[in-house]
Scaffold this motif. Structure first.
Motif, short mmCIF file in Angstrom:
data_model
loop_
_atom_site.label_atom_id
_atom_site.label_comp_id
_atom_site.label_asym_id
_atom_site.label_seq_id
_atom_site.Cartn_x
_atom_site.Cartn_y
_atom_site.Cartn_z
N GLN A 88 -10.78 8.29 -10.15
CA GLN A 88 -9.80 7.76 -11.06
C GLN A 88 -9.73 8.59 -12.45
OE1 GLN A 88 -11.76 3.92 -11.36
NE2 GLN A 88 -10.98 3.27 -9.38
N THR B 6 -4.15 7.74 -12.52
CA THR B 6 -4.06 8.09 -10.96
C THR B 6 -5.25 7.59 -10.57
OG1 THR B 6 -4.93 10.14 -11.64
CG2 THR B 6 -2.74 10.17 -11.64
N TRP B 7 -5.42 7.45 -9.21
CA TRP B 7 -6.47 7.10 -8.56
C TRP B 7 -6.53 7.60 -6.99
CZ3 TRP B 7 -2.06 4.60 -9.79
CH2 TRP B 7 -1.31 3.83 -8.64
N GLY B 8 -7.47 7.29 -6.57
CA GLY B 8 -7.77 8.01 -5.28
C GLY B 8 -9.33 8.28 -4.94
N ARG B 9 -9.47 9.44 -4.91
CA ARG B 9 -10.81 9.95 -4.57
C ARG B 9 -11.45 9.98 -5.69
NH1 ARG B 9 -11.64 16.26 -2.51
NH2 ARG B 9 -10.41 16.69 -4.41
N LYS C 8 2.19 1.88 -3.46
CA LYS C 8 1.03 2.15 -4.27
C LYS C 8 0.80 3.61 -4.06
CE LYS C 8 -1.37 -2.18 -4.91
NZ LYS C 8 -2.44 -3.01 -4.55
N ARG C 9 0.64 4.27 -2.78
CA ARG C 9 0.43 5.60 -2.66
C ARG C 9 1.69 6.37 -3.08
NH1 ARG C 9 -1.47 3.57 2.43
NH2 ARG C 9 0.50 3.91 3.40
N GLY C 10 2.89 5.91 -2.84
CA GLY C 10 3.86 6.64 -3.41
C GLY C 10 3.64 6.95 -4.89
N ASN D 244 0.84 -1.21 0.03
CA ASN D 244 -0.28 0.18 0.15
C ASN D 244 0.81 1.38 -0.10
OD1 ASN D 244 -2.41 -1.30 0.08
ND2 ASN D 244 -2.52 -1.53 2.23
N THR D 245 1.98 1.28 0.89
CA THR D 245 2.67 2.30 0.83
C THR D 245 3.30 2.59 -0.55
OG1 THR D 245 3.41 2.04 3.12
CG2 THR D 245 4.78 3.43 2.01
N ASN E 206 1.14 6.70 -6.93
CA ASN E 206 0.16 7.45 -7.29
C ASN E 206 0.53 8.98 -7.19
OD1 ASN E 206 -2.64 7.86 -8.06
ND2 ASN E 206 -2.82 8.28 -5.79
N ARG E 207 1.25 9.19 -5.99
CA ARG E 207 1.62 10.84 -5.91
C ARG E 207 2.55 11.13 -7.00
NH1 ARG E 207 2.54 8.90 -0.29
NH2 ARG E 207 0.89 9.64 1.04
#
Length: 378
Positions: free
Chosen positions: A178, A173-176, A6-8, A3-4, A10-11
């Motif tokens: 896509q 990109t994804w998150g709030r 993936k978040r990196g 997850n870490t 995505n940023r």
């Protein structure tokens, strides 16, 4: 990948996305400045770039709309900045409304699948047509600029803005929300179209195609109820419609309790779907009034512009029930005619089917009151 990581990643993708678009807009400003726009002052220059960005956004969403139509997908809602559009079977409904903050977007096109078509092919076309429209617009502007003999000025600047918007949307990109690039990557990998996490897509496709709520696949509604919020809320709305059609009024009272339990447990998570909750509460109040034959239950919730926008037949149907319970047949028929007119013009066939069934129930309620000797206005 954890997850870490993936978040990196995505940023990093978000930074690339922002750099592409901001860089394109900055260079567009430079090209237009070289063409002489700066002599009109900084305000005019900023205003022109802003207008061109808005036009590029309009092109992008128009591309998605065209992609939906080419794929045979019914378009349900469109919003570009503050302009909201609701396609109908005949014509359009238009209003000014702020873009929901939860979307984090300047616009969107919401379309339903067709149950007789593979999801992957239609979605790939629907998604890719947004950035593709920008890239085509960029190419056309560049061609016109070359034919005009100048690579400075508004046309090449607009070409850069469209190029930046098209490429930025293709970055995954994804998150709030896509990006188009993430959706394309997801569907290119051929996910299982029968998977439980696509229950929402399948249910919407059937409902829009005209399948009544009581005939929707029970297994998909159950799968939806087991997913994270707000999907259980949507599953509950289908259950409300099904029980209304089946006249299971005691069962609807149980759903009323389930809705309240959801609101108590997930109040913050459900803020973005406040309008959907208001529609459900209004429908539950209608059901309570019908079951108890007490019109005062309809007074629990006042008129709501968002409810009238997304569920236009709900208010006149409630007015029709009130008139039926008061014995005013002419008023009842007038309100029912309005509710049915709005429902039949709605893109979702299941929506119209439900209103037809509820109109029959309301007329039956008025006939029952007449048979029981209740005062009825003729």
């Amino acid at each position: 990948m954890g997850n870490t990581a993936k978040r990196g990643l995505n940023r990093l993708m978000v930074l690339i996305q922002v750099a592409l678009f901001i860089g394109a807009c900055a260079w567009a400003g430079v090209l237009m400045g070289m063409g002489g726009i700066f002599r009109h002052g900084p305000f005019v220059s900023v205003l022109l770039v802003t207008v061109l960005i808005m036009l590029a956004t309009l092109i992008h969403e128009a591309g998605h709309w065209l992609g939906a139509r080419l794929a045979g997908m019914p378009v349900l809602q469109v919003q570009v900045f503050h302009l909201a559009i609701q396609p109908q079977r005949r014509g359009l409904r238009v209003r000014l409304k702020g873009v929901p903050r939860s979307l984090g977007l300047s616009g969107y096109v919401f379309a339903a699948q067709r149950p007789d078509q593979p999801v992957r092919e239609s979605l790939l076309l629907f998604v890719v047509m947004g950035p593709l429209a920008n890239l085509v617009a960029a190419a056309l502007c560049l061609i016109l600029a070359v034919l005009g003999g100048s690579l400075i000025g508004v046309l090449p600047g607009f070409a850069l803005i469209n190029l930046g918007m098209g490429l930025a949307n293709l970055v995954p990109t994804w998150g709030r929300s896509q990006s188009d690039g993430f959706k394309l990557l997801t569907w290119w990998q051929r996910p299982d179209e029968n998977a439980a996490d696509l229950a929402y897509t399948r249910l919407l496709a059937h409902y829009v195609a005209g399948v009544p709520a009581e005939r929707l696949p029970v297994e998909d509604i159950q799968a939806l109820a087991e997913q994270p919020m707000p999907m259980p809320l949507i599953a509950l709305s289908y259950q409300i419609y099904a029980r209304q059609a089946l006249e299971d009024w005691p069962g609807i009272q149980q759903l009323d309790s389930e809705l309240q339990a959801m609101l108590d447990a997930h109040s913050k998570q459900l803020l973005p779907v406040a309008t959907s909750i208001a529609i459900m509460q209004r429908d539950l109040a209608y059901s309570r009034a019908y079951y108890t034959q007490d019109a005062s239950a309809l007074d629990a919730y006042g008129r709501n512009r968002d409810v009238d926008w997304f569920a236009p037949s709900l208010a006149p149907r409630c007015d029709a029930l009130r008139a039926a319970l008061q014995g005013d047949v002419p008023s009842m028929e007038r309100h029912l005619a309005r509710a049915l007119q709005l429902a039949r013009n709605h893109v979702a066939g299941g929506y119209a089917a439900l209103e037809e069934q509820l109109a029959t129930q309301i007329r039956e309620r008025a006939r029952t009151r007449l048979a029981e000797g209740q005062p009825v206005v003729a």
